[in-house]
Scaffold this motif. Structure first.
Motif, PDB file in Angstrom:
ATOM      1  N   ARG A 169      -3.950  -1.460  10.145  1.00  0.00           N
ATOM      2  CA  ARG A 169      -4.072  -0.433   9.110  1.00  0.00           C
ATOM      3  C   ARG A 169      -2.886   0.528   9.133  1.00  0.00           C
ATOM      4  O   ARG A 169      -2.355   0.909   8.084  1.00  0.00           O
ATOM      5  N   PHE A 227      -8.118  -5.955  -1.652  1.00  0.00           N
ATOM      6  CA  PHE A 227      -9.011  -5.719  -0.506  1.00  0.00           C
ATOM      7  C   PHE A 227      -9.964  -6.908  -0.424  1.00  0.00           C
ATOM      8  O   PHE A 227     -10.745  -7.161  -1.341  1.00  0.00           O
ATOM      9  N   ASP A 264     -12.877  -9.144   1.627  1.00  0.00           N
ATOM     10  CA  ASP A 264     -13.939  -9.112   2.638  1.00  0.00           C
ATOM     11  C   ASP A 264     -14.642 -10.471   2.646  1.00  0.00           C
ATOM     12  O   ASP A 264     -15.019 -10.995   1.597  1.00  0.00           O
ATOM     13  N   GLU A 275     -12.189  -7.693   7.260  1.00  0.00           N
ATOM     14  CA  GLU A 275     -11.537  -7.118   6.089  1.00  0.00           C
ATOM     15  C   GLU A 275     -10.024  -7.318   6.161  1.00  0.00           C
ATOM     16  O   GLU A 275      -9.379  -6.901   7.127  1.00  0.00           O
ATOM     17  N   VAL A 316      -6.240  -7.156   3.783  1.00  0.00           N
ATOM     18  CA  VAL A 316      -5.617  -6.528   2.621  1.00  0.00           C
ATOM     19  C   VAL A 316      -4.303  -7.239   2.319  1.00  0.00           C
ATOM     20  O   VAL A 316      -3.642  -7.763   3.224  1.00  0.00           O
ATOM     21  N   LEU A 357      -6.027   2.110  -1.472  1.00  0.00           N
ATOM     22  CA  LEU A 357      -6.902   1.342  -0.573  1.00  0.00           C
ATOM     23  C   LEU A 357      -8.364   1.646  -0.849  1.00  0.00           C
ATOM     24  O   LEU A 357      -9.211   0.733  -0.884  1.00  0.00           O
ATOM     25  N   ARG A 358      -8.667   2.924  -1.035  1.00  0.00           N
ATOM     26  CA  ARG A 358     -10.059   3.308  -1.275  1.00  0.00           C
ATOM     27  C   ARG A 358     -10.574   2.713  -2.586  1.00  0.00           C
ATOM     28  O   ARG A 358     -11.704   2.213  -2.653  1.00  0.00           O
ATOM     29  N   ASP A 389     -11.196  -0.961  -2.151  1.00  0.00           N
ATOM     30  CA  ASP A 389     -12.423  -1.133  -1.373  1.00  0.00           C
ATOM     31  C   ASP A 389     -13.644  -0.957  -2.267  1.00  0.00           C
ATOM     32  O   ASP A 389     -14.621  -1.733  -2.198  1.00  0.00           O
ATOM     33  N   THR A 390     -13.612   0.061  -3.124  1.00  0.00           N
ATOM     34  CA  THR A 390     -14.725   0.299  -4.049  1.00  0.00           C
ATOM     35  C   THR A 390     -14.929  -0.904  -4.979  1.00  0.00           C
ATOM     36  O   THR A 390     -16.057  -1.351  -5.211  1.00  0.00           O
ATOM     37  N   TYR A 423     -16.621  -3.841  -3.193  1.00  0.00           N
ATOM     38  CA  TYR A 423     -18.071  -3.724  -3.039  1.00  0.00           C
ATOM     39  C   TYR A 423     -18.797  -4.089  -4.330  1.00  0.00           C
ATOM     40  O   TYR A 423     -19.877  -4.681  -4.309  1.00  0.00           O
TER      41      TYR A 423
END
Length: 948
Positions: free
Chosen positions: A534, A559, A561, A605, A607, A663-664, A667-668, A671
């Motif tokens: 990271r 991102f 997963d 995870e 990236v 990144l956030r 990630d959102t 999901y």
């Protein structure tokens, strides 16, 4: 001047008493005036005792008289003008401190002037003479102090111990090469410049002085000059001490004593050389009677051994007694050989014990000077020389030589021109050059070529100015291999502090460099996959954003997963899970271009940073390529395992411009891709952030709901379809939000599942249902059985079965009072721990029901082994009976399956008579739904129990 009192001056007795009562108690001087002559003058109407004391004037002598008569200096003082302004304007004024003086009164007064409703003017004043004279004196003193500070050739300092402030005069700073504004006036300015060798002693001395103050504090120490060298300074300070003997402040000077110190050092050097010369000449002398062993010695001989020469007696016996035992044999042989004529001279070294018990080395030289008629020696003269220092120096030289030859650091000694004079063995081991090959050459034979001329110029500048240089340097050994070393070069000085050459000490730090590189790699890379972690990914992302901004280009962050990775870890073990992550890393690296970055930031995870993106369609090509790579099964521990992934994408600059935000957002989006079925991808939208914020709000509200007991239970009766009899209830949770009202479970239960709050809320539901059942039981109400929904997370807890059984025991309930409902999908996904927990509960007598049966993917062959007592037909199948033939077929199959396995079957969500008729016709014995009852409150359930 007319001094007749005008009409109306005299007051009534009541008015006079009022003035007296108000003013007599005040410490302020109070004078009340009435204007006369149109305000050109004023007469006294009232004059209180405080005014009498201040002005040393009796009230009777001023009342009714004009102000200018009583105080002739009032106009020059300035008060008259203020009285006139206030009388005319009615506005209150403060007359600041001024010095009043006339032929009989002198002093400082501070006035406050008011106008009364009856047009009289009041002056309230205070005698501030003492304060103002002190101020004037202090200002004069401060000015003299400033002039003295600026004019003295010494540095002045003023340390206020109460406030901690330290004033340093411009001359103080000038002594250290600074302008006044270059150094702050604070204690740390002085302390930080103390020589390291002086610091502890000076601060200890100062601390002792502050605790035991004397008339003067004085010390000498070295301070760091702006140019990097130290200068000797003498500090002297005078304390200001309060009545308790505590130092409040110290005023002092700093005197530059550098020249004196240099002179003292030169004097000390000369004294030392003189002392050495005198010591060499001031030898101990002995006169030995060879026959009797008695000796006459001089004063220096006794002093050398620490004895008083006036009482010291020496004999051969006492001399031998003081001699070190290890030296006896050698000394005796030398003496015997000389006396016997077998040696031409008597010269021997040995150790003698002094009066204090120490050992000193003695060089004894003797010569026979007298013989008897038979040729036998009678008398021997000689000297004793203390050679302890020489012996110690020889030992130090021996040790230094041993250290020089045996140390693992390479050592090079050169003259001032840089010509090598000597090297040690480690030098040869490290560089490959023998001692013979190195001597006479310049250390430049080791140059690697990696450093430019500026590097060496800086090195020599430091050597010449500071006397030393230390740093890392790359050199080349004899075989041509370039290696790093840590090198320290120091100037060598003679006794007169004149430079004579240089000593260089170096170590090969190749190994530590390699270790440092490995540590740096480990700090920035994932230890399993070797991909950027990271920290490194964020750094590259930040650099990429800067490049994209300059070049007006776009970039994307993916991102990734892995779906259901935990199941692989739980089923096959962590070693298989690690192997899967390694293979995923390899595949992901094949899916990107050379300038893109793949990283692993945690767990499963990953990236990907894609630079120079033309469009979102361009990104989609990369994403589909990644998903396609995961369509190929992975070979893990002789098993072919298919793993899918969910991907979220955010774009720069469209979605965000900060690394953490990109990144956030990715990630959102990831999901959301998971929520929509996994094995897919989603581009970030701003609506996702809104949804995430709502999710966070819901999570915080749920925590608050638990703390504030906002949850409650309702109960829906379960019915025997054949006769409509009540057979039990299902406990259902509700949330009474203080602002939004009742929130249905469908809105908040998914959030509790994701956040893990379902564990705590589920435990609350079970305990609350059991508590209510216990209450009904105590009141004799036959509630039959109470059903409670449990989540998969609860059953996965190894202590779940113990918790359920202990809750029943806590509320004194039998196991047949409780039914636990668990979803079909959980039973299929958790074959081990969850099934074991349910089996323990079933064996304890608790009924286990499969909720929402028919919505999962049950293996019928596996179903018969599950610890289950009841099947619940999901409401989605019952709802469309009799309009949907597929739902009717599924419901009929579930009823038949339950019958074949000996399980009870209950239909959920019954709302019509047709649904009741169909279920009864197909053999379903139990049901619940709005057709019979909606979820009821505690009171309604109690009424139903009474009816039964």
């Amino acid at each position: 001047m007319n001094s007749r009192k005008p009409a109306g001056v005299l007051k009534t007795d009541a008015e006079t008493d009022l003035y007296r009562e108000l003013t007599d108690v005040l410490d302020l001087g109070i004078a009340v005036y009435q204007a006369v002559d149109g305000g050109k003058d004023f007469i006294f109407v009232e004059y209180n005792p405080a005014a009498e004391r201040m002005d040393k004037t009796k009230r009777d002598s001023v009342i009714g008289n004009r102000l200018t008569e009583v105080f002739p200096g009032v106009v020059e003082f300035g008060l008259m003008q203020v009285l006139q302004r206030v009388w005319k304007s009615g506005l209150t004024e403060t007359f600041p401190p001024r010095e009043y003086r006339d032929g009989r009164i002198k002093g400082w007064r501070e006035n406050r002037i008011y106008k009364l409703a009856n047009n009289n003017v009041v002056a309230a004043y205070e005698d501030v003479t003492a304060r103002e004279e002190a101020r004037v004196q202090r200002e004069a003193t401060d000015e003299r102090y400033r002039l003295l500070t600026d004019s003295t050739l010494d540095g002045v300092w003023d340390w206020d111990l109460i406030s901690g402030e330290l004033y340093l005069s411009p001359r103080w700073k000038e002594q250290l090469g600074y302008m006044d504004d270059e150094l702050p006036n604070e204690l740390e300015t002085w302390k930080s410049r103390l020589h390291p060798d002086d610091r502890d002693g000076v601060l200890t001395h100062l601390d002792h002085f502050l605790r035991n103050p004397e008339k003067v504090w004085s010390d000498e120490f070295r301070l760091l000059h702006k140019k990097g060298y130290y200068v000797w300074t003498m500090a002297r300070g005078t304390p200001v001490i309060n009545d308790d003997g505590v130092v409040q402040r110290i005023l002092g000077v700093h005197i530059d004593v550098e020249d004196r110190k240099k002179f003292e050092q030169r004097l000390a050097d000369n004294e030392q050389r003189l002392t050495l010369a005198l010591s060499a000449a001031n030898q101990g002398l002995y006169d030995l009677n060879v026959q009797t062993g008695e000796a006459i010695v001089n004063q220096e001989y006794a002093t050398m051994l620490g004895y008083d020469s006036s009482t010291f007696k020496e004999t051969n016996a006492s001399w031998l007694e003081r001699m070190h035992p290890d030296d006896h044999e050698a000394v005796a042989k030398t003496y015997s050989d000389y006396i016997g004529g077998r040696k031409d001279e008597y010269r021997v070294e040995f150790r003698l014990r002094t009066a204090s018990g120490k050992w000193v080395w003695i060089l004894s030289i003797g010569r026979l000077v007298e013989w008897d008629s038979d040729g036998k020696p009678l008398r021997m003269l000689g000297t004793h020389t203390d050679i302890t220092a020489l012996k110690q120096a020889q030992e130090r030289v021996r040790q230094a030589a041993q250290v020089f030859s045996s140390t693992i650091e390479g050592v090079t000694i050169t003259d001032l021109n840089g010509t090598i004079l000597d090297v040690n063995k480690a030098f040869s081991d490290i560089t490959g050059y023998s001692r013979e090959e190195a001597i006479g050459h310049n250390p430049s034979i080791l140059k690697s070529g990696r450093h430019d001329a500026n590097f060496y110029a800086s090195m020599w500048k430091s050597l010449l100015e500071d006397g030393s240089w230390r740093g890392e340097i790359w050199n080349r050994n004899k075989q041509g291999v370039v290696y790093p070393e840590i090198l320290t070069i120091s100037q060598v000085f003679d006794d007169d502090q004149n430079p004579t050459g240089y000593v260089a000490v170096f170590s090969d730090i190749t190994t530590s460099k390699q270790t440092e590189e490995r540590m740096d790699f480990m700090a920035h890379h994932d230890p399993l996959t070797q991909l950027p972690n990271r920290l490194l990914f964020n750094a590259r992302l930040e650099q990429a954003i800067q490049r994209s901004t300059r070049e007006n280009q776009a970039l994307a962050v993916m991102f990734i997963d892995l779906d259901r990775f935990k199941q692989i870890n739980d089923s096959f073990g962590h070693s298989v899970g690690d192997e899967l992550l390694l293979q995923c890393a390899v595949r992901l690296q094949t899916a990107v271009r050379g300038n893109d970055t793949v990283g692993r930031i945690s767990g499963d995870e990953f990236v990907i940073l894609l630079e120079n993106i033309k469009s979102s369609e361009n990104v989609s090509i990369h994403v589909r390529k990644v998903i396609q790579l995961f369509n190929e099964p992975f070979l893990l521990a002789d098993h072919e395992i298919t793993v899918t992934c969910s991907i979220g994408i955010s774009l720069f600059p469209d979605d965000c411009k900060e690394p953490s935000c990109l990144l956030r957002n990715a990630d959102t989006a990831m999901y959301l891709a998971k929520e929509e079925g996994r094995n897919g991808y989603q581009f970030y939208t701003h609506e996702m952030t809104t949804a995430a914020a709502e999710y966070l709000f819901m999570e915080n509200a749920l925590h608050q709901a638990l703390r504030e007991n906002q949850f409650y239970l309702v109960y829906q009766p379960q019915i025997e379809l054949s006769n409509g009899d009540y057979i039990g209830v299902e406990a259902l949770i509700r949330w009474q939000h203080p602002e939004q009202g009742v929130i249905p479970p469908s809105h908040f239960i998914p959030v509790t599942e994701k956040t893990g709050l379902i564990q705590e809320i589920g435990e609350w539901v079970l305990k609350e249902a059991c508590r209510q059942a216990s209450e009904w039981k105590k009141r004799g109400l036959d509630f039959r059985r109470i059903a409670v929904n449990i989540s998969g997370r609860q059953v996965q807890n190894p202590d779940f079965s113990n918790f359920v059984i202990s809750t029943l025991e806590e509320y004194n309930l039998s196991a047949d009072c409780l039914e636990l409902e668990v979803t079909e999908s959980f039973l299929m996904e958790h074959e081990d721990e969850g099934i074991r927990q349910l089996r323990v509960l079933q064996e304890a007598g608790i009924t286990i029901a499969i909720d929402d049966f028919g919505t999962g993917y049950s293996s019928l062959s596996y179903l018969k082994y599950l610890p289950v007592n009841k099947l619940k037909i999901d409401r989605s199948f019952v709802r469309d009976i009799p309009d949907d033939s597929n739902d009717m077929a599924i419901s009929e199959a579930v009823i038949a399956l339950g019958g074949a396995l000996g399980l009870d079957v209950i239909g959920e969500g019954i709302e019509t008579e047709e649904q009741v008729a169909f279920l009864k016709a197909k053999g379903c014995a139990l049901g619940q739904g709005f057709y019979y009852y909606k979820p009821l409150s505690v009171e309604d359930i109690e009424s139903l129990c009474l009816q039964q």
